[in-house]
Write a protein that holds these residues in place. Structure first.
Motif, PDB file in Angstrom:
ATOM      1  N   SER A  12       4.401  -1.233  -7.387  1.00 14.06           N
ATOM      2  CA  SER A  12       4.195   0.215  -7.367  1.00 14.06           C
ATOM      3  C   SER A  12       2.730   0.580  -7.154  1.00 14.06           C
ATOM      4  CB  SER A  12       4.702   0.837  -8.672  1.00 14.06           C
ATOM      5  OG  SER A  12       3.915   0.412  -9.777  1.00 14.06           O
ATOM      6  N   HIS A  13       1.830  -0.360  -7.420  1.00 20.00           N
ATOM      7  CA  HIS A  13       0.403  -0.097  -7.255  1.00 20.00           C
ATOM      8  C   HIS A  13      -0.187  -0.804  -6.026  1.00 20.00           C
ATOM      9  CE1 HIS A  13      -0.130   1.893 -11.161  1.00 20.00           C
ATOM     10  NE2 HIS A  13       0.700   0.988 -11.655  1.00 20.00           N
ATOM     11  N   ALA A  14       0.619  -1.623  -5.354  1.00 18.90           N
ATOM     12  CA  ALA A  14       0.112  -2.413  -4.229  1.00 18.90           C
ATOM     13  C   ALA A  14      -0.054  -1.541  -2.987  1.00 18.90           C
ATOM     14  CB  ALA A  14       1.055  -3.570  -3.939  1.00 18.90           C
ATOM     15  N   ARG A  15      -1.051  -1.900  -2.183  1.00 17.30           N
ATOM     16  CA  ARG A  15      -1.308  -1.191  -0.926  1.00 17.30           C
ATOM     17  C   ARG A  15      -1.569  -2.234   0.155  1.00 17.30           C
ATOM     18  NH1 ARG A  15      -6.231   0.757   1.232  1.00 17.30           N
ATOM     19  NH2 ARG A  15      -7.266   0.094  -0.688  1.00 17.30           N
ATOM     20  N   HIS A  16      -0.808  -2.171   1.238  1.00 18.82           N
ATOM     21  CA  HIS A  16      -0.935  -3.149   2.310  1.00 18.82           C
ATOM     22  C   HIS A  16      -1.887  -2.625   3.382  1.00 18.82           C
ATOM     23  CE1 HIS A  16       2.313  -5.743   0.794  1.00 18.82           C
ATOM     24  NE2 HIS A  16       2.854  -4.612   0.384  1.00 18.82           N
ATOM     25  N   THR A  17      -2.853  -3.462   3.753  1.00 17.77           N
ATOM     26  CA  THR A  17      -3.852  -3.054   4.739  1.00 17.77           C
ATOM     27  C   THR A  17      -3.994  -4.119   5.817  1.00 17.77           C
ATOM     28  OG1 THR A  17      -5.671  -4.035   3.452  1.00 17.77           O
ATOM     29  CG2 THR A  17      -5.147  -1.715   3.038  1.00 17.77           C
ATOM     30  N   CYS A  87      -2.706  -7.546   0.683  1.00 20.29           N
ATOM     31  CA  CYS A  87      -1.979  -6.739  -0.290  1.00 20.29           C
ATOM     32  C   CYS A  87      -2.978  -6.431  -1.403  1.00 20.29           C
ATOM     33  CB  CYS A  87      -0.773  -7.499  -0.836  1.00 20.29           C
ATOM     34  SG  CYS A  87       0.146  -6.588  -2.100  1.00 20.29           S
ATOM     35  N   ARG A  88      -3.447  -5.191  -1.443  1.00 19.27           N
ATOM     36  CA  ARG A  88      -4.521  -4.805  -2.361  1.00 19.27           C
ATOM     37  C   ARG A  88      -3.963  -4.201  -3.645  1.00 19.27           C
ATOM     38  NH1 ARG A  88      -9.667  -4.653  -0.342  1.00 19.27           N
ATOM     39  NH2 ARG A  88      -9.933  -4.930   1.920  1.00 19.27           N
ATOM     40  N   MET A  89      -4.665  -4.491  -4.766  1.00 19.93           N
ATOM     41  CA  MET A  89      -4.274  -3.967  -6.067  1.00 19.93           C
ATOM     42  C   MET A  89      -5.511  -3.488  -6.811  1.00 19.93           C
ATOM     43  SD  MET A  89      -1.913  -7.246  -6.757  1.00 19.93           S
ATOM     44  CE  MET A  89      -2.981  -8.107  -5.590  1.00 19.93           C
TER      45      MET A  89
END
Length: 211
Positions: A12-17, A87-89
């Motif tokens: 739910s907090h991960a952001r793919h870049t 995959c950023r957290m």
């Protein structure tokens, strides 16, 4: 493995870049605000000396974790060696999960110990191996992290760094890198089908060249 609840919370907090080759991902001495898993591509790590000289000190592949847990400043500069997906957290999220999850702590400890083992092995490579063995060792390192699931005898990969970076990493000249790659190619240990596309038909043969 994480529990289903932990996986859901983390996702739910991960952001793919996505990042292009050459893009800076972290700057040495900058504040750490988050961490990232490499999901595709290769990241190169370097240190910058006071006089501006830069030394390549490592490579990261999927699924390595980028960033020092519980640190306040980045100890290294990270740059996309190839096109990279991360995959950023957020820092606070991952650190809280690490504090509460024994399984995640163990997984990250295992990676840290593996990194330490690889660093010690690389000290042997730089301190005792010949130039030919160093070049073969670097190719073997990249090949071993690029092997497809279920395939243990061969490998195919694109070189994530150029010959200047290879020379920097190995402590040899660019001419030496080129000469040793040409020798491995002539002997059939590797096949180069384009500028950077490498096929290793027999990993055992490359391993024997690495010493």
């Amino acid at each position: 493995m994480l529990s289903p609840a932990e996986l859901v919370g983390l996702a739910s907090h991960a952001r793919h870049t996505r990042h292009l080759a050459g893009e800076a991902l972290a700057i040495e001495s900058s504040e750490i605000t988050g961490y990232a898993n490499v999901t595709d591509g290769v990241v190169k790590l370097s240190r910058v000396l006071r006089d501006g000289r830069q030394q390549l000190v490592g490579l990261q592949f999927a699924p390595d974790l980028m960033g020092r847990l519980f640190g306040t400043e980045s100890p290294l500069t990270a740059e996309a060696a190839s096109d990279v997906q991360l995959c950023r957290m957020p820092r606070v999220v991952l650190e809280a999960l690490v504090d509460s999850s024994t399984r995640l702590k163990q997984r990250l400890l295992d990676q840290s110990l593996q990194d330490l083992d690889e660093a010690r092995e690389w000290m042997v490579t730089l301190g005792r191996k010949s130039a030919a063995e160093r070049v073969a060792s670097l190719l073997l390192l990249i090949a071993s992290r690029s092997v497809a699931a279920g395939c243990t005898n061969s490998a195919t990969f694109d070189l994530p760094i150029g010959r200047a970076d290879m020379a920097d990493f190995l402590g040899v000249t660019i001419e030496t890198v080129s000469r040793q790659i040409s020798k491995l190619r002539h002997e059939g240990v590797i096949v180069i089908s384009s500028h950077r596309h490498v096929v290793v038909p027999d990993l055992a043969a490359l391993r024997s060249r690495a010493g």
